[in-house]
Design a protein around this motif. Structure first.
Motif, PDB file in Angstrom:
ATOM      1  N   TYR A   1      -0.454  21.204  44.807  1.00 31.30           N
ATOM      2  CA  TYR A   1       0.697  21.716  44.036  1.00 31.30           C
ATOM      3  C   TYR A   1       0.751  23.244  44.083  1.00 31.30           C
ATOM      4  O   TYR A   1       1.786  23.835  44.434  1.00 31.30           O
ATOM      5  CB  TYR A   1       0.587  21.226  42.596  1.00 31.30           C
ATOM      6  N   GLY A   2      -0.376  23.892  43.762  1.00 35.87           N
ATOM      7  CA  GLY A   2      -0.413  25.350  43.801  1.00 35.87           C
ATOM      8  C   GLY A   2      -0.251  25.900  45.202  1.00 35.87           C
ATOM      9  O   GLY A   2       0.378  26.948  45.410  1.00 35.87           O
ATOM     10  N   PHE A   3      -0.814  25.195  46.202  1.00 36.02           N
ATOM     11  CA  PHE A   3      -0.655  25.618  47.590  1.00 36.02           C
ATOM     12  C   PHE A   3       0.820  25.704  47.966  1.00 36.02           C
ATOM     13  O   PHE A   3       1.285  26.696  48.538  1.00 36.02           O
ATOM     14  CB  PHE A   3      -1.335  24.611  48.529  1.00 36.02           C
ATOM     15  N   MET A   4       1.557  24.649  47.673  1.00 40.23           N
ATOM     16  CA  MET A   4       2.953  24.584  48.098  1.00 40.23           C
ATOM     17  C   MET A   4       3.816  25.575  47.330  1.00 40.23           C
ATOM     18  O   MET A   4       4.751  26.158  47.897  1.00 40.23           O
ATOM     19  CB  MET A   4       3.481  23.160  47.931  1.00 40.23           C
ATOM     20  N   ILE A   5       3.535  25.769  46.061  1.00 42.09           N
ATOM     21  CA  ILE A   5       4.274  26.786  45.310  1.00 42.09           C
ATOM     22  C   ILE A   5       4.072  28.157  45.947  1.00 42.09           C
ATOM     23  O   ILE A   5       5.029  28.893  46.216  1.00 42.09           O
ATOM     24  CB  ILE A   5       3.835  26.810  43.833  1.00 42.09           C
ATOM     25  N   ALA A   6       2.817  28.520  46.182  1.00 40.20           N
ATOM     26  CA  ALA A   6       2.522  29.833  46.764  1.00 40.20           C
ATOM     27  C   ALA A   6       3.164  29.991  48.135  1.00 40.20           C
ATOM     28  O   ALA A   6       3.686  31.067  48.473  1.00 40.20           O
ATOM     29  CB  ALA A   6       1.007  30.016  46.862  1.00 40.20           C
ATOM     30  N   GLY A   7       3.140  28.925  48.939  1.00 39.56           N
ATOM     31  CA  GLY A   7       3.667  29.028  50.288  1.00 39.56           C
ATOM     32  C   GLY A   7       5.179  29.160  50.351  1.00 39.56           C
ATOM     33  O   GLY A   7       5.710  29.827  51.234  1.00 39.56           O
ATOM     34  N   PHE A   8       5.899  28.538  49.420  1.00 45.46           N
ATOM     35  CA  PHE A   8       7.350  28.486  49.500  1.00 45.46           C
ATOM     36  C   PHE A   8       8.072  29.480  48.590  1.00 45.46           C
ATOM     37  O   PHE A   8       9.302  29.523  48.605  1.00 45.46           O
ATOM     38  CB  PHE A   8       7.833  27.064  49.183  1.00 45.46           C
ATOM     39  N   LEU A   9       7.357  30.264  47.807  1.00 45.83           N
ATOM     40  CA  LEU A   9       8.021  31.160  46.858  1.00 45.83           C
ATOM     41  C   LEU A   9       8.958  32.156  47.546  1.00 45.83           C
ATOM     42  O   LEU A   9      10.103  32.343  47.131  1.00 45.83           O
ATOM     43  CB  LEU A   9       6.969  31.917  46.034  1.00 45.83           C
ATOM     44  N   VAL A  10       8.455  32.824  48.578  1.00 47.01           N
ATOM     45  CA  VAL A  10       9.274  33.835  49.258  1.00 47.01           C
ATOM     46  C   VAL A  10      10.506  33.185  49.882  1.00 47.01           C
ATOM     47  O   VAL A  10      11.630  33.690  49.761  1.00 47.01           O
ATOM     48  CB  VAL A  10       8.443  34.567  50.333  1.00 47.01           C
ATOM     49  N   THR A  11      10.317  32.054  50.542  1.00 49.89           N
ATOM     50  CA  THR A  11      11.439  31.359  51.170  1.00 49.89           C
ATOM     51  C   THR A  11      12.486  30.950  50.145  1.00 49.89           C
ATOM     52  O   THR A  11      13.689  31.189  50.322  1.00 49.89           O
ATOM     53  CB  THR A  11      10.944  30.111  51.919  1.00 49.89           C
ATOM     54  N   MET A  12      12.045  30.336  49.050  1.00 51.43           N
ATOM     55  CA  MET A  12      12.999  29.837  48.057  1.00 51.43           C
ATOM     56  C   MET A  12      13.672  30.971  47.290  1.00 51.43           C
ATOM     57  O   MET A  12      14.850  30.862  46.918  1.00 51.43           O
ATOM     58  CB  MET A  12      12.297  28.881  47.097  1.00 51.43           C
ATOM     59  N   GLY A  13      12.940  32.052  47.047  1.00 55.44           N
ATOM     60  CA  GLY A  13      13.548  33.194  46.387  1.00 55.44           C
ATOM     61  C   GLY A  13      14.664  33.795  47.226  1.00 55.44           C
ATOM     62  O   GLY A  13      15.760  34.097  46.727  1.00 55.44           O
ATOM     63  N   THR A  14      14.420  33.952  48.520  1.00 63.65           N
ATOM     64  CA  THR A  14      15.436  34.496  49.415  1.00 63.65           C
ATOM     65  C   THR A  14      16.563  33.499  49.632  1.00 63.65           C
ATOM     66  O   THR A  14      17.733  33.883  49.735  1.00 63.65           O
ATOM     67  CB  THR A  14      14.799  34.868  50.764  1.00 63.65           C
ATOM     68  N   LEU A  15      16.231  32.202  49.687  1.00 65.10           N
ATOM     69  CA  LEU A  15      17.268  31.179  49.838  1.00 65.10           C
ATOM     70  C   LEU A  15      18.253  31.241  48.672  1.00 65.10           C
ATOM     71  O   LEU A  15      19.466  31.101  48.864  1.00 65.10           O
ATOM     72  CB  LEU A  15      16.617  29.804  49.918  1.00 65.10           C
ATOM     73  N   GLY A  16      17.730  31.466  47.451  1.00 68.57           N
ATOM     74  CA  GLY A  16      18.609  31.601  46.305  1.00 68.57           C
ATOM     75  C   GLY A  16      19.541  32.794  46.439  1.00 68.57           C
ATOM     76  O   GLY A  16      20.729  32.725  46.078  1.00 68.57           O
ATOM     77  N   ASP A  17      19.011  33.914  46.965  1.00 69.88           N
ATOM     78  CA  ASP A  17      19.861  35.084  47.198  1.00 69.88           C
ATOM     79  C   ASP A  17      20.986  34.765  48.176  1.00 69.88           C
ATOM     80  O   ASP A  17      22.103  35.269  48.049  1.00 69.88           O
ATOM     81  CB  ASP A  17      19.026  36.238  47.768  1.00 69.88           C
ATOM     82  N   ARG A  18      20.690  33.931  49.166  1.00 76.97           N
ATOM     83  CA  ARG A  18      21.648  33.678  50.247  1.00 76.97           C
ATOM     84  C   ARG A  18      22.672  32.599  49.892  1.00 76.97           C
ATOM     85  O   ARG A  18      23.863  32.756  50.186  1.00 76.97           O
ATOM     86  CB  ARG A  18      20.896  33.247  51.514  1.00 76.97           C
ATOM     87  N   VAL A  19      22.237  31.477  49.313  1.00 78.83           N
ATOM     88  CA  VAL A  19      23.149  30.343  49.114  1.00 78.83           C
ATOM     89  C   VAL A  19      23.551  30.147  47.661  1.00 78.83           C
ATOM     90  O   VAL A  19      24.469  29.366  47.375  1.00 78.83           O
ATOM     91  CB  VAL A  19      22.536  29.029  49.655  1.00 78.83           C
ATOM     92  N   GLY A  20      22.882  30.805  46.737  1.00 81.59           N
ATOM     93  CA  GLY A  20      23.227  30.680  45.322  1.00 81.59           C
ATOM     94  C   GLY A  20      22.018  30.316  44.487  1.00 81.59           C
ATOM     95  O   GLY A  20      21.363  29.302  44.741  1.00 81.59           O
ATOM     96  N   ARG A  21      21.717  31.133  43.506  1.00 84.95           N
ATOM     97  CA  ARG A  21      20.502  30.931  42.705  1.00 84.95           C
ATOM     98  C   ARG A  21      20.625  29.718  41.794  1.00 84.95           C
ATOM     99  O   ARG A  21      19.660  28.964  41.627  1.00 84.95           O
ATOM    100  CB  ARG A  21      20.224  32.203  41.889  1.00 84.95           C
TER     101      ARG A  21
END
Length: 513
Positions: free
Chosen positions: A59-79
């Motif tokens: 659980y912690g592994f996947m959160i840490a790995g995807f944070l940057v991607t999901m944060g930027t995805l929100g900027d691009r497609v809608g938070r």
């Protein structure tokens, strides 16, 4: 940029904050709520030791790995869109985890929970930036967000213990479902949508590079913390660092980077991110040994140990919530630095702790150091997201969360290894102790306690006396190191974070498009 005064938030925005606080609380709880359920899961599913480790850690592994991607995805497609999709995925994954019939399915469900959790954290934080444009209101809103995250982490073991008293282990996952349903109902009504119209397309190569940079490093640190294979740990860290270098090169050359590295040219941003990482580094190692001390040295049950952690959680709530008001009066840098100094004092108090059943001093010291951490986490997070342009709020939020995750992992691995090394250097075994028991005691206090569980209490106490003294020395070594780091970090913050017009002028000087 609009030069008019920021619009103050109204009732809708504060109700929206309450909606955002709920998934924040749950994501934090899911990090620790499973700890007390591990024995039941292992026996119920027949999980091996390796499978159990993956159930807890993935659980912690996947959160840490995807944070940057999901944060930027929100900027691009809608938070808001990313938040609601993540909330729905979190609910589905929670049900899958609750009713998993074998360890592999539970590991897969926990991995999906981690990916969904990575969408929730930066989305909730970046939406706060959009909803609260007034600096003082934003600071208070972020303090509420930080408090909910911290409370969730602290209450996870307690709530998990209470649930397990009456229900089966899968129930610890089902508490997320009604909350996520509430988010899906109220989110579209109370939360605004925001995306960067000039953000460009998401770069899939950068997404892959970010994952293969972060995940191996986190894995390597976890291996060190759990005394796994040193070669495997080193390989993970080296591989992650190598891909991290490639990731940085690609971001610098990209017109629309996944992570805009120009954020780190802002002094407030860079210093706040460093302070947050090092604060969580200190907290991770200290928390690891204090929770073990309560159970292995003071003899408290897991549930009782969790209850003894509540004073620290309440101290964190108080200081997190009061920090914005203090920062408005004195400036963020002095308040953060004062918090770090208080945290240093709390660590120094841990040097006075002795083995025994009385945990008053330990709990007091832990509450003091957690109280000092409140301003750092609350104001540090505010400085990170507040010093970034609004269109980069998702990326900035992801940096904040990644600093937290990486800092905790580093603290557990490095400070945990330091404490273990001190323990092993100082522990002695009484002559005549059976070889298997002696080996277990020399390896770790946890193994020593397990090896003597079947012995009479007086005999076990005699055999473990030196081990408890050595473990206390290990805690003292961590505390002294953490105190030095806290005081040094206070000086760094005073030097590095500038406020008011000076910081604004520096921020405006950096192009963002």
């Amino acid at each position: 940029m609009n030069s008019s005064a920021p619009v103050r938030a109204g009732t809708r925005q504060w109700l929206g904050l309450a909606v955002l606080a709920l998934p924040t609380l749950l994501v934090a709880m899911d990090v620790s709520v499973l700890h007390l359920a591990v024995p039941e899961i292992s026996s119920g599913l027949g999980a091996s030791a390796q499978e159990t480790l993956w159930i807890v850690d993935i659980y912690g592994f996947m959160i840490a790995g995807f944070l940057v991607t999901m944060g930027t995805l929100g900027d691009r497609v809608g938070r808001r869109k990313v938040l609601l999709i993540g909330g729905a995925a979190f609910a589905v994954a929670s049900v899958l985890a609750a009713y998993a019939s074998d360890p592999v399915l539970l590991i897969a469900a926990r991995a999906l929970l981690g990916v969904a959790g990575a969408t929730l954290m930066p989305s909730t934080l970046s939406l706060i930036v959009n909803m609260f444009t007034d600096d003082r209101q934003r600071g208070l809103a972020i303090a509420v967000w930080v408090t909910m995250f911290s409370v969730g982490t602290a209450l996870g073991p307690v709530i998990g213990g209470l649930i397990l008293q009456w229900f089966w282990w899968g129930a610890v996952f089902l508490i997320a479902v009604p909350v996520m349903v509430l988010l899906l109902i109220l989110g579209p009504v109370l939360l605004p949508e925001y995306r960067d119209p000039d953000g460009g397309k998401l770069d899939p190569v950068s997404v892959v590079l970010s994952l293969v940079a972060i995940l191996p490093i986190i894995f390597g640190l976890k291996e060190l913390a759990t005394e796994g294979s040193p070669a495997l740990a080193a390989a993970g860290i080296v591989v992650g660092a190598a891909f991290g270098y490639v990731f940085v090169r690609r971001q610098r050359a990209s017109e629309h980077p996944l992570l805009d590295l120009r954020l780190f040219t802002r002094r407030a941003f860079a210093v706040a991110a460093s302070a947050l990482l090092l604060t969580m580094f200190v907290a991770g190692g200290t928390y690891l040994f204090i929770t073990q001390f309560l159970q292995l040295v003071a003899g408290r049950s897991p549930l009782t140990a969790g209850l003894w952690l509540l004073p620290a959680a309440f101290a964190l709530i108080i200081t997190s919530m009061s920090s914005p008001g203090l920062a408005a009066r004195f400036g963020p840098a002095p308040v953060v630095a004062a918090g770090l100094a208080i945290s240093g004092v709390g660590h120094l108090l841990l040097l006075l702790v002795t083995p025994g059943e009385d945990v008053t001093l330990l709990v007091t010291a832990f509450a003091v150091l957690y109280a000092g951490g409140g301003p750092v986490v609350a104001l540090g997070t505010d400085l990170i997201v507040g010093s970034a342009p609004p269109q980069m709020a998702g990326s900035a939020s992801a940096v904040s969360e990644t600093s937290t995750e990486l800092g905790m992992a580093l603290g557990v691995a490095i400070l945990g290894s330091l404490g273990t090394a001190i323990y092993r250097a100082q522990v002695t075994v009484a002559p005549g102790t059976p070889a298997p028991t002696a080996t277990a005691i020399q390896d770790s206090l946890a193994n020593g306690v397990a090896a003597t569980n079947s012995l009479p209490a007086d005999t076990a106490d005699t055999l473990l006396s030196s081990a408890r003294e050595a473990f206390t020395s290990g805690l003292a070594g961590i505390a002294l190191t953490s105190a030095i780091l806290s005081f040094a970090l206070a000086g760094l913050v005073l030097w590095g974070i500038r406020t008011g017009a000076e910081e604004s002028a520096e921020s405006d000087a950096v192009p963002v498009s």
